[in-house]
Scaffold this motif. Structure first.
Motif, PDB file in Angstrom:
ATOM      1  N   LEU A  13       0.980  -1.668  -0.045  1.00 54.55           N
ATOM      2  CA  LEU A  13       0.258   0.444   0.832  1.00 54.55           C
ATOM      3  C   LEU A  13       1.275   1.331   0.590  1.00 54.55           C
ATOM      4  O   LEU A  13       0.574   2.528  -0.340  1.00 54.55           O
ATOM      5  CB  LEU A  13      -1.263   0.170   0.833  1.00 54.55           C
ATOM      6  CG  LEU A  13      -2.023  -1.064   1.272  1.00 54.55           C
ATOM      7  CD1 LEU A  13      -3.200  -0.985   2.566  1.00 54.55           C
ATOM      8  CD2 LEU A  13      -3.253  -0.473  -0.009  1.00 54.55           C
TER       9      LEU A  13
ATOM     10  N   GLY B 193     -12.054   1.572   8.691  1.00 54.96           N
ATOM     11  CA  GLY B 193     -11.624   0.961   7.913  1.00 54.96           C
ATOM     12  C   GLY B 193     -10.917   1.653   6.847  1.00 54.96           C
ATOM     13  O   GLY B 193      -9.613   1.163   6.270  1.00 54.96           O
ATOM     14  N   VAL B 194     -11.363   2.800   6.593  1.00 51.54           N
ATOM     15  CA  VAL B 194     -10.166   4.246   5.466  1.00 51.54           C
ATOM     16  C   VAL B 194      -8.521   4.145   6.290  1.00 51.54           C
ATOM     17  O   VAL B 194      -7.767   4.430   5.223  1.00 51.54           O
ATOM     18  CB  VAL B 194     -10.362   5.315   5.339  1.00 51.54           C
ATOM     19  CG1 VAL B 194     -10.183   6.109   4.773  1.00 51.54           C
ATOM     20  CG2 VAL B 194     -11.818   5.017   5.343  1.00 51.54           C
TER      21      VAL B 194
ATOM     22  N   PHE C 279      -1.509   4.832   2.314  1.00 46.60           N
ATOM     23  CA  PHE C 279      -0.593   5.408   1.010  1.00 46.60           C
ATOM     24  C   PHE C 279      -0.659   6.775   0.943  1.00 46.60           C
ATOM     25  O   PHE C 279       0.393   7.483   0.729  1.00 46.60           O
ATOM     26  CB  PHE C 279      -2.671   5.631   0.604  1.00 46.60           C
ATOM     27  CG  PHE C 279      -2.737   6.161  -0.941  1.00 46.60           C
ATOM     28  CD1 PHE C 279      -2.092   4.936  -1.689  1.00 46.60           C
ATOM     29  CD2 PHE C 279      -2.883   7.496  -0.802  1.00 46.60           C
ATOM     30  CE1 PHE C 279      -2.642   6.307  -3.335  1.00 46.60           C
ATOM     31  CE2 PHE C 279      -2.642   8.180  -1.898  1.00 46.60           C
ATOM     32  CZ  PHE C 279      -2.636   7.455  -3.529  1.00 46.60           C
TER      33      PHE C 279
ATOM     34  N   THR D 177      -6.336   1.578   8.120  1.00 44.76           N
ATOM     35  CA  THR D 177      -4.988   1.814   7.426  1.00 44.76           C
ATOM     36  C   THR D 177      -4.920   2.191   5.393  1.00 44.76           C
ATOM     37  O   THR D 177      -3.704   2.109   6.058  1.00 44.76           O
ATOM     38  CB  THR D 177      -5.512   0.180   7.272  1.00 44.76           C
ATOM     39  OG1 THR D 177      -5.051  -0.154   8.802  1.00 44.76           O
ATOM     40  CG2 THR D 177      -4.491  -0.699   7.469  1.00 44.76           C
ATOM     41  N   PRO D 178      -5.265   1.685   4.984  1.00 45.27           N
ATOM     42  CA  PRO D 178      -5.549   1.800   3.130  1.00 45.27           C
ATOM     43  C   PRO D 178      -4.280   3.334   3.314  1.00 45.27           C
ATOM     44  O   PRO D 178      -3.585   3.916   3.020  1.00 45.27           O
ATOM     45  CB  PRO D 178      -6.252   1.592   2.933  1.00 45.27           C
ATOM     46  CG  PRO D 178      -6.873   1.692   3.598  1.00 45.27           C
ATOM     47  CD  PRO D 178      -6.459   1.353   4.857  1.00 45.27           C
ATOM     48  N   LEU D 179      -5.243   4.412   4.190  1.00 47.53           N
ATOM     49  CA  LEU D 179      -4.613   6.253   3.416  1.00 47.53           C
ATOM     50  C   LEU D 179      -3.711   6.429   4.134  1.00 47.53           C
ATOM     51  O   LEU D 179      -3.004   6.884   3.571  1.00 47.53           O
ATOM     52  CB  LEU D 179      -6.179   7.086   3.842  1.00 47.53           C
ATOM     53  CG  LEU D 179      -6.313   8.019   3.279  1.00 47.53           C
ATOM     54  CD1 LEU D 179      -5.691   8.280   2.513  1.00 47.53           C
ATOM     55  CD2 LEU D 179      -6.946   8.763   4.126  1.00 47.53           C
TER      56      LEU D 179
END
Lengths: 309, 309
Positions: free
Chosen positions: A16, A199-200, A207, A202-204
């Motif tokens: 990611l 849930g946003v 990123f 971790t990926p955000l």
């Protein structure tokens, strides 16, 4: 630990970061966006993730673990501060870099990077403990940390206690503790909304770390040894010392505490180093270098440190 | 369909619009965030969630449904284009507003709002079919849609075919179809990265819709009768017509296809309406009003329309 799962989870997180890096390099996302997206993360999604990790059935043992990890947090951050203070001379850190050097060596990126990794490795209970440990980080970075930065500058570091204490993240911890202790049940649609936003995180956050790595110029990076020595202490020295000391403490079979503490202490330098450098007139170039270098090298050192567990 | 589950799912999703609205009104996040989030959504997370919905075992019925829904999409779009022109005459929409009026009556916010709702109600099947149906919307809004917008402007209408076809979303659909039809297995960690990025779509897109609403004003909503009339056409007349049409066709028992088709035609006016209005120097204030009023009213009309299913 089941290393198969650990490596896969770490690989996903680092992939990611790579997506963010590519998006930044190819200018898919403008680099100015990272600031606003970070504030979305800090003010909305991270508080949601933290709050969600507190919504669980009450266990007295978890409360005891929370107390222990809070104590360990204060102890290890203070120990790191002391070590970095003593090591300034032996490492021949240049005048003007010292405060930021100590700050970057002492404090780790608990929130942005530590929480997602702890969540991936130790689940929601691990995250619960990491949030508690983060309280010691918050208190110390804005008091002791500010003093460190002011070593390099003529400014007086007034500590803004209000700013430290009243943040969305702390509010969510207090609220979470309240619901955890009282066991008041929250309507499931409300929890669904919290979980959607949570849930946003971790990926955000991964990123955004990639996006910020895309900003750095790799050529300037390898000039000057101070950023290297600080990164070495941050990523290897401090977690290693903590690991040695924690071996002396009997945590009991299956305790998540040593793992969470080690992971949090093995994180790269936090972005707050740069923010404090800019606010209190410290060396912000050095701060940027430290953050970049440690965020880059942690991709190698974190898996190595996990082998200790 | 279990209507109470559907309503709960939709309430959860709309609640996130409320969070975005509150964050915008109270200045928790900066104003620029909405355009930055939109580009993150369009170029990273939406393609990821579409691609993730297509990483699944091959299923001939789903492929047949895809072809069916694409044909239905084109059919009903042409029908609503005809209807829009007819009703614009009937409602005597003034020429300077006509372009935006026609566009908003015909096209919908299929991706930002339609995809999350389709996924919440019908799971990955819903998102899969919605993204296929969206192809019909994309092709027609960049061709006929641009012509409509230019009715109220002196601009030359150049259709950006290349820009229209090579969007990250279309690339994701194409890649997804290759993997789906070719029965190529994606390594699990890669799929996990895609899912993790895709997981941001629903909360972030709802949040952006709320942020954009925060910039509008409730007063203007009832001042412009053309904005109100187009909202009614968009949210009530067109979806009812689509519903009646679906009932007359031989596929009336195909729940997912009929549901997703009607749902996407029941969405509010798309933000593309404003983007085109700006790009082709058409009536931008009208576009802002239409998007605001139809989004607001859709919170009531969408759950009601789903009762019909």
């Amino acid at each position: 630990m089941d290393y198969g799962v650990v490596w896969t989870n770490l690989l996903i997180l680092f992939a990611l970061i790579a997506v963010g890096y590519v998006a930044g390099r190819c200018r898919v996302i403008s680099q100015e966006a990272s600031k606003d997206l970070s504030s979305l993360l800090m003010k909305i999604t991270l508080p949601a993730t933290i709050f969600a990790s507190f919504i669980r059935s009450y266990e007295p043992s978890l409360l005891k673990d929370a107390g222990i990890i809070l104590g360990l947090g204060f102890f290890f951050f203070l120990l790191s501060a002391l070590l970095s203070y003593l090591l300034v001379k032996p490492f021949r850190v240049a005048e003007g870099n010292r405060g930021i050097w100590m700050l970057g060596s002492t404090f780790s990126n608990t929130g942005f990077m530590g929480f997602p990794i702890v969540l991936a490795l130790f689940g929601e209970e691990g995250l619960f403990l990491a949030c508690i440990m983060n309280l010691s980080f918050n208190v110390l970075v804005f008091s002791l940390g500010v003093k460190m930065v002011c070593l390099d500058s003529q400014q007086k570091g007034g500590i803004q206690w209000k700013k430290i204490l009243v943040s969305n993240i702390n509010i969510s911890i207090v609220l979470g503790l309240f619901f955890f202790l009282t066991q008041i049940s929250i309507p499931s649609p409300v929890m669904a909304v919290v979980n959607y936003f949570g849930g946003v995180t971790t990926p955000l956050s991964m990123f955004l770390i990639g996006l910020s790595l895309a900003k750095g110029k790799t050529s300037d990076l390898f000039r000057g040894k101070d950023a290297f020595t600080s990164t070495f202490l941050r990523l290897i020295g401090m977690p290693f010392v903590a690991w040695l000391l924690m071996r002396l403490i009997p945590f009991g079979e299956g305790s998540l505490i040593p793992g969470v503490v080690l992971v949090i202490l093995a994180m790269p330098a936090p972005s707050v180093v740069l923010i404090l450098a800019e606010t209190y007139g410290g060396n912000s170039e050095m701060a940027g270098k430290e953050i970049f270098l440690s965020s880059l090298l942690c991709i190698v050192t974190i898996p190595l440190m996990l082998l200790l567990l | 369909m279990d209507y109470s589950v559907v309503v709960v799912n939709i309430v959860e999703i709309f609640a996130m619009i409320g969070v975005g609205f509150a964050a915008g009104k109270f200045g928790v996040v900066s104003e620029k965030l909405s355009s930055e989030l939109s580009s993150l959504l369009i170029s990273v997370t939406l393609p990821a969630s579409i691609f993730a919905s297509m990483l699944r075992e091959f299923d001939l019925a789903l492929l047949e449904n895809s072809i069916l829904i694409l044909c239905l999409g084109f059919g009903f779009l042409f029908l609503s284009i005809g209807l829009a022109y007819l009703l614009a005459k009937l409602f005597r929409v003034p020429k300077q507003k006509k372009g935006v009026w026609l566009f908003a009556a015909t096209f919908t916010n299929a991706s930002f709002m339609g995809f999350p709702v389709a996924q919440a109600v019908w799971g990955n099947d819903g998102l899969f079919l919605a993204s296929i149906l969206n192809l019909a919307f994309t092709i027609l809004n960049f061709s006929i849609g641009v012509r409509m917008i230019c009715l109220s402007s002196a601009d030359e209408r150049k259709i950006p075919w290349k820009k229209m076809l090579f969007t990250p979303i279309n690339v994701a659909i194409l890649l997804g179809l290759v993997f789906f039809v070719g029965r190529i297995a994606m390594p699990e960690p890669v799929a996990a990265v895609v899912r993790s990025l895709g997981q941001m779509t629903t909360p972030l897109s709802m949040f952006v819709i709320g942020l954009n609403m925060a910039a509008g004003s409730f007063v203007s909503l009832f001042q412009d009768k053309d904005a109100l009339s187009v909202s009614v056409v968009r949210l009530v007349v067109v979806p009812l017509l689509v519903f009646a049409g679906l009932k007359l066709l031989p596929w009336r028992d195909n729940q997912v296809v009929c549901g997703v088709t009607m749902l996407l035609f029941a969405m509010p006016a798309p933000s593309l309406c404003l983007i085109f209005a700006e790009q082709y120097h058409s009536n931008t204030p009208m576009a802002v009003k239409v998007i605001f009023s139809s989004t607001l009213l859709s919170v009531i009309t969408i759950p009601l329309l789903l009762l019909l299913l």
